[in-house]
Write a protein that holds these residues in place. Structure first.
Motif, PDB file in Angstrom:
ATOM      1  N   THR A 142       0.845  -1.192   0.000  1.00  0.00           N
ATOM      2  CA  THR A 142       0.000   0.000   0.000  1.00  0.00           C
ATOM      3  C   THR A 142       0.877   1.238   0.000  1.00  0.00           C
ATOM      4  OG1 THR A 142      -1.762  -1.136   1.202  1.00  0.00           O
ATOM      5  CG2 THR A 142      -1.780   1.274   1.261  1.00  0.00           C
ATOM      6  N   HIS A 143       0.486   2.229  -0.789  1.00  0.00           N
ATOM      7  CA  HIS A 143       1.243   3.477  -0.855  1.00  0.00           C
ATOM      8  C   HIS A 143       0.664   4.477   0.145  1.00  0.00           C
ATOM      9  CE1 HIS A 143       3.906   2.536  -4.151  1.00  0.00           C
ATOM     10  NE2 HIS A 143       2.885   1.986  -4.780  1.00  0.00           N
ATOM     11  N   GLY A 144       1.330   4.570   1.302  1.00  0.00           N
ATOM     12  CA  GLY A 144       0.860   5.495   2.315  1.00  0.00           C
ATOM     13  C   GLY A 144       0.935   6.944   1.878  1.00  0.00           C
ATOM     14  N   GLY A 145       1.938   7.273   1.060  1.00  0.00           N
ATOM     15  CA  GLY A 145       2.104   8.647   0.594  1.00  0.00           C
ATOM     16  C   GLY A 145       1.858   8.819  -0.882  1.00  0.00           C
ATOM     17  N   GLY A 146       1.343   7.785  -1.549  1.00  0.00           N
ATOM     18  CA  GLY A 146       1.067   7.857  -2.973  1.00  0.00           C
ATOM     19  C   GLY A 146       2.314   7.687  -3.831  1.00  0.00           C
ATOM     20  N   GLU A 147       2.076   7.393  -5.103  1.00  0.00           N
ATOM     21  CA  GLU A 147       3.174   7.318  -6.075  1.00  0.00           C
ATOM     22  C   GLU A 147       2.667   7.789  -7.430  1.00  0.00           C
ATOM     23  OE1 GLU A 147       4.669   3.486  -7.232  1.00  0.00           O
ATOM     24  OE2 GLU A 147       2.750   2.858  -8.061  1.00  0.00           O
ATOM     25  N   GLU A 148       3.563   8.376  -8.203  1.00  0.00           N
ATOM     26  CA  GLU A 148       3.293   8.684  -9.602  1.00  0.00           C
ATOM     27  C   GLU A 148       4.494   8.202 -10.402  1.00  0.00           C
ATOM     28  OE1 GLU A 148       3.400  12.914 -10.708  1.00  0.00           O
ATOM     29  OE2 GLU A 148       4.373  13.306  -8.779  1.00  0.00           O
ATOM     30  N   PHE A 149       4.237   7.756 -11.621  1.00  0.00           N
ATOM     31  CA  PHE A 149       5.366   7.287 -12.424  1.00  0.00           C
ATOM     32  C   PHE A 149       5.089   7.422 -13.913  1.00  0.00           C
ATOM     33  CE2 PHE A 149       2.913   3.430 -11.454  1.00  0.00           C
ATOM     34  CZ  PHE A 149       2.814   2.788 -12.681  1.00  0.00           C
ATOM     35  N   VAL A 150       6.196   7.457 -14.658  1.00  0.00           N
ATOM     36  CA  VAL A 150       6.177   7.454 -16.117  1.00  0.00           C
ATOM     37  C   VAL A 150       6.853   6.172 -16.577  1.00  0.00           C
ATOM     38  CG1 VAL A 150       7.007   8.574 -18.210  1.00  0.00           C
ATOM     39  CG2 VAL A 150       6.265   9.966 -16.281  1.00  0.00           C
ATOM     40  N   VAL A 151       6.206   5.422 -17.459  1.00  0.00           N
ATOM     41  CA  VAL A 151       6.831   4.231 -18.022  1.00  0.00           C
ATOM     42  C   VAL A 151       7.770   4.682 -19.131  1.00  0.00           C
ATOM     43  CG1 VAL A 151       6.463   1.973 -19.062  1.00  0.00           C
ATOM     44  CG2 VAL A 151       4.758   2.899 -17.471  1.00  0.00           C
ATOM     45  N   LEU A 152       9.055   4.430 -18.940  1.00  0.00           N
ATOM     46  CA  LEU A 152      10.074   4.872 -19.888  1.00  0.00           C
ATOM     47  C   LEU A 152      10.346   3.839 -20.982  1.00  0.00           C
ATOM     48  CD1 LEU A 152      12.641   6.319 -17.304  1.00  0.00           C
ATOM     49  CD2 LEU A 152      10.876   7.566 -18.573  1.00  0.00           C
ATOM     50  N   GLU A 153      10.387   2.582 -20.589  1.00  0.00           N
ATOM     51  CA  GLU A 153      10.685   1.493 -21.528  1.00  0.00           C
ATOM     52  C   GLU A 153       9.895   0.257 -21.115  1.00  0.00           C
ATOM     53  OE1 GLU A 153      14.949   0.829 -21.684  1.00  0.00           O
ATOM     54  OE2 GLU A 153      15.309   2.940 -21.203  1.00  0.00           O
ATOM     55  N   GLY A 154       9.539  -0.581 -22.095  1.00  0.00           N
ATOM     56  CA  GLY A 154       8.845  -1.817 -21.792  1.00  0.00           C
ATOM     57  C   GLY A 154       7.404  -1.588 -21.366  1.00  0.00           C
ATOM     58  N   THR A 155       6.852  -2.576 -20.646  1.00  0.00           N
ATOM     59  CA  THR A 155       5.457  -2.511 -20.184  1.00  0.00           C
ATOM     60  C   THR A 155       5.384  -2.832 -18.701  1.00  0.00           C
ATOM     61  OG1 THR A 155       4.628  -3.185 -22.365  1.00  0.00           O
ATOM     62  CG2 THR A 155       3.132  -3.440 -20.496  1.00  0.00           C
ATOM     63  N   PHE A 156       4.825  -1.906 -17.940  1.00  0.00           N
ATOM     64  CA  PHE A 156       4.608  -2.085 -16.503  1.00  0.00           C
ATOM     65  C   PHE A 156       3.255  -2.754 -16.297  1.00  0.00           C
ATOM     66  CE2 PHE A 156       2.791  -0.676 -12.511  1.00  0.00           C
ATOM     67  CZ  PHE A 156       3.838  -0.731 -11.614  1.00  0.00           C
ATOM     68  N   GLU A 157       3.146  -3.629 -15.295  1.00  0.00           N
ATOM     69  CA  GLU A 157       1.908  -4.364 -15.066  1.00  0.00           C
ATOM     70  C   GLU A 157       1.551  -4.365 -13.579  1.00  0.00           C
ATOM     71  OE1 GLU A 157       2.505  -8.303 -16.617  1.00  0.00           O
ATOM     72  OE2 GLU A 157       3.588  -7.525 -18.342  1.00  0.00           O
ATOM     73  N   ASP A 158       0.254  -4.265 -13.299  1.00  0.00           N
ATOM     74  CA  ASP A 158      -0.266  -4.519 -11.962  1.00  0.00           C
ATOM     75  C   ASP A 158      -1.741  -4.897 -12.090  1.00  0.00           C
ATOM     76  OD1 ASP A 158      -1.662  -2.142 -12.344  1.00  0.00           O
ATOM     77  OD2 ASP A 158      -0.499  -0.994 -10.882  1.00  0.00           O
ATOM     78  N   GLU A 159      -2.465  -4.890 -10.980  1.00  0.00           N
ATOM     79  CA  GLU A 159      -3.868  -5.302 -11.023  1.00  0.00           C
ATOM     80  C   GLU A 159      -4.745  -4.379 -11.870  1.00  0.00           C
ATOM     81  OE1 GLU A 159      -2.308  -6.412  -6.875  1.00  0.00           O
ATOM     82  OE2 GLU A 159      -1.956  -4.905  -8.421  1.00  0.00           O
ATOM     83  N   TYR A 160      -4.258  -3.179 -12.139  1.00  0.00           N
ATOM     84  CA  TYR A 160      -5.063  -2.194 -12.866  1.00  0.00           C
ATOM     85  C   TYR A 160      -4.851  -2.236 -14.370  1.00  0.00           C
ATOM     86  CZ  TYR A 160      -5.637  -0.455  -8.135  1.00  0.00           C
ATOM     87  OH  TYR A 160      -5.915  -0.364  -6.782  1.00  0.00           O
ATOM     88  N   GLY A 161      -3.860  -3.010 -14.837  1.00  0.00           N
ATOM     89  CA  GLY A 161      -3.675  -3.112 -16.276  1.00  0.00           C
ATOM     90  C   GLY A 161      -2.223  -3.237 -16.681  1.00  0.00           C
ATOM     91  N   GLN A 162      -2.015  -3.122 -17.989  1.00  0.00           N
ATOM     92  CA  GLN A 162      -0.686  -3.136 -18.585  1.00  0.00           C
ATOM     93  C   GLN A 162      -0.430  -1.749 -19.173  1.00  0.00           C
ATOM     94  OE1 GLN A 162      -0.884  -6.398 -21.424  1.00  0.00           O
ATOM     95  NE2 GLN A 162      -0.210  -7.844 -19.865  1.00  0.00           N
ATOM     96  N   THR A 189       0.328  -4.708  -6.854  1.00  0.00           N
ATOM     97  CA  THR A 189       1.461  -5.628  -6.942  1.00  0.00           C
ATOM     98  C   THR A 189       2.178  -5.343  -8.256  1.00  0.00           C
ATOM     99  OG1 THR A 189       0.148  -7.304  -5.779  1.00  0.00           O
ATOM    100  CG2 THR A 189       2.172  -8.052  -6.847  1.00  0.00           C
ATOM    101  N   PRO A 190       3.163  -4.459  -8.251  1.00  0.00           N
ATOM    102  CA  PRO A 190       3.800  -4.048  -9.504  1.00  0.00           C
ATOM    103  C   PRO A 190       4.802  -5.073 -10.013  1.00  0.00           C
ATOM    104  CG  PRO A 190       4.830  -2.914  -7.674  1.00  0.00           C
ATOM    105  CD  PRO A 190       3.691  -3.720  -7.097  1.00  0.00           C
ATOM    106  N   GLY A 191       4.900  -5.166 -11.339  1.00  0.00           N
ATOM    107  CA  GLY A 191       5.867  -6.069 -11.947  1.00  0.00           C
ATOM    108  C   GLY A 191       5.881  -5.898 -13.452  1.00  0.00           C
ATOM    109  N   SER A 192       6.600  -6.801 -14.133  1.00  0.00           N
ATOM    110  CA  SER A 192       6.679  -6.720 -15.584  1.00  0.00           C
ATOM    111  C   SER A 192       7.066  -8.074 -16.153  1.00  0.00           C
ATOM    112  CB  SER A 192       7.699  -5.668 -16.021  1.00  0.00           C
ATOM    113  OG  SER A 192       7.781  -5.588 -17.421  1.00  0.00           O
ATOM    114  N   THR A 193       6.265  -8.577 -17.077  1.00  0.00           N
ATOM    115  CA  THR A 193       6.573  -9.849 -17.734  1.00  0.00           C
ATOM    116  C   THR A 193       7.769  -9.718 -18.657  1.00  0.00           C
ATOM    117  OG1 THR A 193       4.247 -10.505 -17.634  1.00  0.00           O
ATOM    118  CG2 THR A 193       5.655 -11.683 -19.190  1.00  0.00           C
TER     119      THR A 193
END
Length: 222
Positions: free
Chosen positions: A59-79, A95-99
């Protein structure tokens, strides 16, 4: 460990020249741009996920923001492919990750505590011409912050008036200033009261930017 933690001073990191440092999770490495705090930190980093790597659910207690620079980021909300801007507010969980593997530019613990707006957006979706040779997309705006994506044609001028802080990450091309050149993945942070003037290089420039957010920087709770 604090890094570039004096927000009254400019900070510049040419991230491509920095070593990758292992994170607590196998297969996930990072380059720290700024950091304020211990294990729980207000941090700005470039993070690289090896193929089939992931962080444990959190859980992000203070929040997070990000830009995907390369590849594909994946979590429960999508790709989310390269070029996506994502905001996960305080109390959000994933649950962040990347195939296939990916690289992201990520900022932690830099949200208003009451912000609950969660979204993702293709940064190029709403590009509009602004000044000569410049096109800009507004990604997010609220009290105390304005987040944008800009494409600058070769040799075009980039002039940013002073505000309550300026932060730039060059995504491609270059920005040539009076005292420094920002190239791919160069990150510049300017304190409140300072502006920026530069010129896009021969290949132009693409950059992410946030303004108005550095006048009230706080260390997160331990």
């Amino acid at each position: 460990m604090d890094t570039n933690a004096d927000f009254s001073q400019p900070a510049l990191v040419h991230a491509e020249q920095e070593p990758w440092v292992a994170s607590p999770m196998p297969g996930v490495e990072r380059r720290i741009l700024d950091r304020l705090g211990g294990e729980v930190a207000r941090a700005t980093s470039i993070v690289r996920y090896a193929p089939k790597s992931a962080f444990s659910p959190h859980t992000h207690g203070g929040g997070e923001e990000f830009v995907v620079l390369e590849g594909t980021f994946e979590d429960e909300y999508g790709q989310f492919p390269a070029g996506t801007y994502v905001r996960n507010p305080p109390t959000s969980r994933h649950t962040p990750g990347s195939t296939e593997g990916c690289t992201i530019f990520v900022k932690l613990w830099q949200f208003d505590p009451d912000d609950r707006l969660q979204f993702h957006i293709d940064m190029r979706a709403n590009l509009q011409a602004t000044d000569s040779g410049l096109s800009e997309a507004l990604l997010h705006e609220s009290v105390g912050e304005r987040v944008t994506y800009t494409e600058a044609e070769p040799n075009s001028r980039v002039t940013l008036p002073p505000s309550n802080g300026i932060e730039i990450l060059v995504l491609s091309g270059s920005l040539i200033g009076e005292t420094q050149t920002l190239e791919r993945y160069s990150w510049l942070r300017l304190p409140p009261g300072e502006g920026y003037q530069g010129t896009a290089g021969e290949s132009g420039a693409r950059f992410w930017m946030k303004t108005g957010h550095l006048d009230k920087v706080q260390r997160p709770p331990e």
